[in-house]
Design an enzyme around this catalytic site. Structure first.
Site, mmCIF file in Angstrom:
data_model
loop_
_atom_site.group_PDB
_atom_site.id
_atom_site.type_symbol
_atom_site.label_atom_id
_atom_site.label_comp_id
_atom_site.label_asym_id
_atom_site.label_seq_id
_atom_site.Cartn_x
_atom_site.Cartn_y
_atom_site.Cartn_z
ATOM 1 N N ILE A 65 -3.022 2.456 -0.933
ATOM 2 C CA ILE A 65 -2.063 1.998 0.077
ATOM 3 C C ILE A 65 -1.323 3.205 0.642
ATOM 4 O O ILE A 65 -0.939 4.113 -0.109
ATOM 5 C CB ILE A 65 -1.031 1.060 -0.584
ATOM 6 N N CYS A 66 -1.114 3.212 1.965
ATOM 7 C CA CYS A 66 -0.232 4.209 2.582
ATOM 8 C C CYS A 66 0.581 3.492 3.660
ATOM 9 O O CYS A 66 0.763 2.281 3.605
ATOM 10 C CB CYS A 66 -1.015 5.403 3.129
ATOM 11 N N ARG A 67 1.073 4.221 4.640
ATOM 12 C CA ARG A 67 1.906 3.597 5.672
ATOM 13 C C ARG A 67 1.065 2.744 6.620
ATOM 14 O O ARG A 67 1.411 1.623 6.930
ATOM 15 C CB ARG A 67 2.676 4.662 6.460
#
Length: 103
Positions: A65-67
Site C-alpha cells: 500500500i502507498c498513497r
C-alpha cells in the site's frame, strides 16, 4: 515483465471485514503514515525494503500500500522479480475509505 496481482481498496476492506489474516505493508514515508494507516498494516518505507527482505517469507502473500498505488506497484515488481508473492492495492490510500489508525 510479469503482471502484478492487484486488489482494490474495496476488495481489501471486505477481506478485513471478513476477518481474513493478511500481510499488509505500507511503503509510504513517515510523515504520510502519521496521517493514518490501515489497521494491521506494517510500515516499511519503500527505500528500506531491500535492506529488510529477511522480514518477508516467499510462501506468504504480501499486499503493498502507498498513497496512490504507484510506489507500492514498484515495490511489487521488485519483490516479484526476487520470487515473492505480492499484490498491489490499486488507488492506494487515496482510494481507502475504511478505518485508519494513527501510527
Amino acid at each position: 515483465m510479469e503482471e502484478i496481482k492487484e486488489i482494490t481498496a474495496e476488495e481489501l476492506k471486505q477481506k478485513l471485514e471478513r476477518g481474513e489474516r493478511l500481510n499488509l505493508v505500507d511503503v509510504r514515508e513517515d510523515e504520510e503514515v502519521a496521517q493514518g494507516m490501515i489497521p494491521g498494516a506494517k510500515h516499511i518505507r519503500m527505500g528500506d525494503i531491500p535492506n529488510r527482505l529477511d522480514e518477508f517469507k516467499k510462501d506468504e502473500e504480501y499486499i503493498f500500500i502507498c498513497r496512490s498505488g504507484a510506489r507500492s506497484g514498484n515495490v511489487c515488481y521488485y519483490l516479484q522479480e526476487l520470487g515473492y508473492n505480492v499484490c498491489n492495492m490499486t488507488g492506494g490510500m487515496l482510494a481507502w475509505d475504511g478505518e485508519i489508525v494513527q501510527k
